[in-house]
Write a protein that holds these residues in place. Structure first.
Motif, PDB file in Angstrom:
ATOM      1  N   ALA A 282     -78.386  23.880 -35.739  1.00 57.62           N
ATOM      2  CA  ALA A 282     -78.617  22.435 -35.847  1.00 57.62           C
ATOM      3  C   ALA A 282     -77.895  21.831 -37.040  1.00 57.62           C
ATOM      4  O   ALA A 282     -77.467  20.669 -36.989  1.00 57.62           O
ATOM      5  CB  ALA A 282     -80.121  22.168 -35.959  1.00 57.62           C
ATOM      6  N   LEU A 283     -77.747  22.599 -38.114  1.00 51.78           N
ATOM      7  CA  LEU A 283     -77.239  22.050 -39.368  1.00 51.78           C
ATOM      8  C   LEU A 283     -75.851  22.542 -39.731  1.00 51.78           C
ATOM      9  O   LEU A 283     -75.347  22.242 -40.816  1.00 51.78           O
ATOM     10  CB  LEU A 283     -78.209  22.406 -40.504  1.00 51.78           C
ATOM     11  N   GLN A 284     -75.192  23.266 -38.833  1.00 53.03           N
ATOM     12  CA  GLN A 284     -73.928  23.916 -39.199  1.00 53.03           C
ATOM     13  C   GLN A 284     -72.810  22.938 -39.542  1.00 53.03           C
ATOM     14  O   GLN A 284     -71.876  23.283 -40.270  1.00 53.03           O
ATOM     15  CB  GLN A 284     -73.474  24.855 -38.086  1.00 53.03           C
ATOM     16  N   LYS A 285     -72.909  21.703 -39.059  1.00 48.42           N
ATOM     17  CA  LYS A 285     -71.873  20.704 -39.363  1.00 48.42           C
ATOM     18  C   LYS A 285     -72.360  19.629 -40.323  1.00 48.42           C
ATOM     19  O   LYS A 285     -71.665  18.642 -40.565  1.00 48.42           O
ATOM     20  CB  LYS A 285     -71.375  20.066 -38.069  1.00 48.42           C
ATOM     21  N   GLU A 286     -73.574  19.809 -40.853  1.00 51.35           N
ATOM     22  CA  GLU A 286     -74.145  18.804 -41.748  1.00 51.35           C
ATOM     23  C   GLU A 286     -73.834  19.141 -43.206  1.00 51.35           C
ATOM     24  O   GLU A 286     -73.612  20.300 -43.564  1.00 51.35           O
ATOM     25  CB  GLU A 286     -75.660  18.733 -41.561  1.00 51.35           C
ATOM     26  N   ASP A 287     -73.852  18.108 -44.041  1.00 54.10           N
ATOM     27  CA  ASP A 287     -73.571  18.298 -45.462  1.00 54.10           C
ATOM     28  C   ASP A 287     -74.851  18.699 -46.189  1.00 54.10           C
ATOM     29  O   ASP A 287     -75.397  17.964 -47.015  1.00 54.10           O
ATOM     30  CB  ASP A 287     -73.002  17.010 -46.057  1.00 54.10           C
ATOM     31  N   VAL A 288     -75.337  19.887 -45.854  1.00 57.93           N
ATOM     32  CA  VAL A 288     -76.532  20.453 -46.480  1.00 57.93           C
ATOM     33  C   VAL A 288     -76.276  21.933 -46.720  1.00 57.93           C
ATOM     34  O   VAL A 288     -75.387  22.533 -46.115  1.00 57.93           O
ATOM     35  CB  VAL A 288     -77.793  20.279 -45.595  1.00 57.93           C
ATOM     36  N   LEU A 289     -77.093  22.510 -47.599  1.00 55.77           N
ATOM     37  CA  LEU A 289     -77.118  23.959 -47.775  1.00 55.77           C
ATOM     38  C   LEU A 289     -78.367  24.476 -47.088  1.00 55.77           C
ATOM     39  O   LEU A 289     -79.472  23.970 -47.329  1.00 55.77           O
ATOM     40  CB  LEU A 289     -77.143  24.327 -49.257  1.00 55.77           C
TER      41      LEU A 289
END
Length: 442
Positions: A282-289
C-alpha cells in the motif's frame, strides 16, 4: 511483608503486563513467586520474582508441547468455532493442571494473595477449594457481562438505551444458552473432576470478587452503569526498558522529515500476508518510511523480493525504543501493543478478527484514536486510505495525544501494588470509593 503467587497463561500478551507489577511488589519487599511457562523464566527472574514452572498443565510457551492434532484442528476453524476451541483446550482444560500445580506451590509457599491474568481460570477454582483470595489483571479489554454491552467477541459498541439493553440481554442469552452452551458444559465437566459443582456462569464472566486491575485508563473502556466495584483502572502496564538494544543500521532514517509508519502483527497471529505484506504494498510509492516487525518470523517469510525501497523489516524491535519515532501504527489489535501506542500518542489502523482483537479494534474506533478496518486481511488500498486519513486529519492525532496525557497521570505498577497490598492485609474485596469516569476524552 506479604506473599504473592502470580499465575499467568504462558503467552507473552498475558505474561507481559504482570512484569511491572511483580517488579514493584519485589521493590516493596514482598515475597513473589511466579508460575508460568518455561520460555518466560528469564522474564520472571528479571523482576526479582522466583520462577515456578508449569508441571501438570500444558506449557504452550513452547509450541513444541502442543499436540500436532490440535494445531491442525485449530487452523481449520475460523471465527466463533476457533474461539470455542481455544477456550476449551488452552484455557479450560489447562485449568485442571493449574489447580494441581498451584495447590502444590501453596503447600511450599503459603501465599496471602493469588494474582492471575484474566484468562487464567485455575485461581478461581483454587479459591473455591479453600485457597487464598485471588486478584486478577486484565490481559485484554474488560470481558465481563454488562447490561450496557454486547457479549465479548462481537466487537459491537455499547448501548445503554432501553432498547440497547434489551438487545444486549438477548445477545447474552443467545451466547450463553445456545452458541457457547458446549463451552459451558465442557467447563462443568472439568470442574466436576475437581469435585466442584456445576455453574451457569459463562467463561468471560468469571471475575475476581476481590480485585480486578484493568491496565488502561477509563476513557478507553466502554461505560458500564453496572461496573463491579472491585474493578480499578490503574493505567497501562508498560514494559521496562530492555537491558540491551543495538539499533539496526538504518536507525538514523527515523529522524528524516517524512512520516514513519510501523506495521506489526504481534507475536501470535504472525502470517505476514494478512497485514504486513498489504501494508508494504500500500505504501511502496508513498513518501513515508515503513518499519515492519515480523513477530519473530524470518524476514524471508514476507515473500517480497525485493522489498520496497521505503521499507525496513526486522524480526523484532523493542517498542520502548521504536514508538517515540512513529507517526502511525498499523496493527492486528493486540491489547498491550495498542496501549503502548496510545501511551506514545500514536493513532492506529487496526485489522484483526481473531481472539480478542475485534473487541480491541472496536474500542480504538469508539475512542476516536484510530480506524477499525473490520477484517484481518485488508486490501492495500484500504490500508493506504486509512493511513492517509490518520496523517492528514489531525483529529485522530489530537485524540491519541490526549490519551497519552491522560496515561501519563497514572503510575500503573504503584497503583496496582497499593491495591494488592490492601487485599493482602484485609483479605476482603477492595472496592472503589467512587464511580469510575468513562467519559470519552474531548
Amino acid at each position: 511483608m506479604a506473599r504473592f503467587l502470580i499465575g499467568t497463561v504462558p503467552v507473552i500478551g498475558h505474561v507481559g503486563p504482570a512484569a511491572p507489577i511483580a517488579r514493584k511488589l519485589v521493590e516493596h519487599g514482598h515475597e513473589v513467586w511466579w508460575y508460568t511457562g518455561k520460555v518466560f523464566q528469564p522474564t520472571v527472574e528479571a523482576t526479582g520474582a522466583r520462577f515456578a514452572p508449569i508441571a501438570n498443565s500444558l506449557d504452550y510457551s513452547d509450541l513444541g508441547n502442543v499436540p500436532e492434532a490440535w494445531i491442525v484442528q485449530r487452523n481449520a476453524l475460523q471465527g466463533l468455532d476457533q474461539l470455542k476451541f481455544d477456550l476449551k483446550h488452552f484455557f479450560i482444560d489447562t485449568a485442571l493442571g493449574q489447580v494441581q500445580d498451584l495447590q502444590v506451590l501453596l503447600g511450599e509457599f503459603p501465599a496471602d494473595v493469588l494474582l492471575v491474568d484474566s484468562f487464567f481460570l485455575g485461581a478461581a477454582w483454587v479459591h473455591e477449594l479453600g485457597g487464598p483470595p485471588w486478584a486478577e489483571y486484565g490481559s485484554t479489554v474488560l470481558p465481563t457481562r454488562s447490561r450496557d454491552t454486547a457479549p465479548f467477541g462481537l466487537g459491537l459498541r455499547p448501548n445503554a438505551s432501553p432498547l440497547g439493553q434489551l438487545c444486549n440481554r438477548g445477545l447474552h442469552w443467545l451466547f450463553q444458552s445456545v452458541l457457547l452452551r458446549d463451552v459451558q458444559a465442557h467447563t462443568n465437566a472439568v470442574r466436576n473432576r475437581l469435585g466442584l459443582r456445576s455453574v451457569s456462569q459463562a467463561f468471560f464472566d468469571v471475575t475476581s470478587p476481590f480485585l480486578y486491575l484493568q491496565g488502561t485508563v477509563p476513557a478507553f473502556e466502554y461505560p458500564r452503569g453496572d461496573l463491579p466495584a472491585q474493578v480499578h483502572f490503574v493505567g497501562p502496564l508498560l514494559p521496562a526498558p530492555p537491558a540491551q538494544f543495538t539499533p539496526p543500521s538504518w536507525w538514523e532514517e527515523l529522524h528524516k522529515d517524512r512520516p514513519v509508519v510501523h506495521v506489526t502483527q504481534g507475536t501470535v497471529t504472525t502470517e505476514p500476508s494478512d497485514l504486513i505484506v498489504p501494508t508494504l504494498r500500500a505504501l511502496q510509492k508513498e513518501d513515508v518510511l515503513v518499519v515492519a516487525t515480523t513477530g519473530g518470523r524470518p524476514v524471508e517469510d514476507i515473500g517480497l523480493a525485493p522489498l520496497p525501497d521505503n521499507a525496513r523489516v526486522e524480526r523484532f524491535i523493542p517498542h520502548y525504543h521504536l514508538l517515540p519515532h512513529i507517526d502511525v501504527m498499523v496493527t492486528n489489535g493486540g491489547y498491550n501493543g495498542v496501549q503502548m501506542a496510545l501511551a506514545h500518542g500514536i493513532p492506529l489502523v487496526v485489522a484483526g478478527r481473531s481472539e480478542d482483537k475485534p473487541e480491541v479494534a472496536a474500542r480504538v474506533a469508539w475512542a476516536g484514536v484510530g480506524i477499525d478496518l473490520r477484517t484481518k486481511s485488508p486490501k492495500p488500498e484500504r490500508i493506504a486510505s486509512a493511513i492517509k486519513q490518520l496523517i492528514t486529519n489531525s483529529t485522530y492525532k489530537n485524540r491519541a495525544r490526549r490519551f497519552q496525557t491522560e496515561m501519563e497521570r497514572y503510575d500503573a505498577p504503584a497503583r496496582a501494588v497499593a491495591l494488592l497490598e490492601q487485599l493482602a492485609q484485609t483479605g476482603r474485596p477492595v472496592l472503589s470509593d467512587s464511580q469510575q469516569s468513562f467519559t470519552q476524552l474531548a
